[in-house]
Design a protein around this motif. Structure first.
Motif, PDB file in Angstrom:
ATOM      1  N   ASP A  45      21.929  67.700  64.850  1.00 27.80           N
ATOM      2  CA  ASP A  45      21.036  68.626  64.740  1.00 27.80           C
ATOM      3  C   ASP A  45      20.314  69.349  66.019  1.00 27.80           C
ATOM      4  O   ASP A  45      19.275  70.037  65.846  1.00 27.80           O
ATOM      5  CB  ASP A  45      20.018  68.267  63.728  1.00 27.80           C
ATOM      6  CG  ASP A  45      19.057  67.090  64.321  1.00 27.80           C
ATOM      7  OD1 ASP A  45      19.641  66.317  65.123  1.00 27.80           O
ATOM      8  OD2 ASP A  45      18.142  67.053  63.594  1.00 27.80           O
ATOM      9  N   LYS A 102      22.173  79.995  65.163  1.00 26.76           N
ATOM     10  CA  LYS A 102      22.714  78.720  64.960  1.00 26.76           C
ATOM     11  C   LYS A 102      21.556  77.900  64.212  1.00 26.76           C
ATOM     12  O   LYS A 102      22.448  77.129  63.419  1.00 26.76           O
ATOM     13  CB  LYS A 102      22.482  77.967  66.654  1.00 26.76           C
ATOM     14  CG  LYS A 102      23.596  78.721  67.702  1.00 26.76           C
ATOM     15  CD  LYS A 102      24.853  78.487  67.178  1.00 26.76           C
ATOM     16  CE  LYS A 102      25.955  79.211  68.394  1.00 26.76           C
ATOM     17  NZ  LYS A 102      27.161  78.944  67.954  1.00 26.76           N
ATOM     18  N   LEU A 106      22.631  75.935  60.778  1.00 27.16           N
ATOM     19  CA  LEU A 106      22.375  74.539  60.316  1.00 27.16           C
ATOM     20  C   LEU A 106      21.323  74.106  59.407  1.00 27.16           C
ATOM     21  O   LEU A 106      21.089  73.173  59.028  1.00 27.16           O
ATOM     22  CB  LEU A 106      21.961  73.832  61.762  1.00 27.16           C
ATOM     23  CG  LEU A 106      22.478  73.651  63.001  1.00 27.16           C
ATOM     24  CD1 LEU A 106      21.818  73.447  64.275  1.00 27.16           C
ATOM     25  CD2 LEU A 106      23.806  72.789  62.767  1.00 27.16           C
TER      26      LEU A 106
END
Length: 153
Positions: A45, A102, A106
């Motif tokens: 992450d 991004k 996620l």
């Protein structure tokens, strides 16, 4: 990767020193700064991206993200810094847009960041890109920062 970490660490420290922020309580003294590649590779992450001039592989900027547990579904925009030669080209705006995309990929729904009043250009950019000032979260790690922002993605 170690050379990249050293280049980013030098870039961050140079920027903070130029604004009188090479002091304890800032990322200058974060033990992860000198091993930034290891820090961002340790978990799925986390991400860190570098801006490189292709002619000579010189790093002129970087930006990262990592989960920020103080708020649900929130990533922290981290270590957005540019070299002096890269400033004024609107790269910060492009980098912020990219890191937000991004974060969405996620699964994050918000971005958090912290900065300092000495970093007036950064504050201008963050506010112009839709970040709203919030009160200091209790879980702030870098005690030297005094401005905190949040943005819904």
């Amino acid at each position: 990767m170690r050379e990249d970490s050293a280049a980013i660490a030098a870039l961050v420290r140079t920027n903070l020193k130029a604004h009188g922020l090479d002091i304890p309580g800032t990322v200058c003294f974060d033990p992860n700064l000198d091993n930034i590649s290891d820090f961002y590779l340790e978990a799925p992450d986390k991400r860190y991206y570098m801006v490189v001039i292709s002619d000579d592989d010189r790093i002129i900027g970087g930006i990262g993200l990592a989960e920020f547990n103080a708020f649900s579904e929130t990533a922290e925009l981290q270590k957005l810094y540019l070299s002096d030669e890269a400033k004024g080209r609107h790269l910060s705006y492009e980098m912020i847009g990219m890191i937000e995309e991004k974060a969405r990929t996620l699964g994050y729904r918000q971005m958090y960041l912290e900065t300092h009043t000495n970093l007036k250009a950064a504050i201008h950019i963050y506010e112009k890109t839709g970040y709203s000032r919030i009160s200091r979260p209790e879980s702030v790690v870098h005690g030297g920062m005094n401005r905190f922002y949040l943005k819904k993605l």
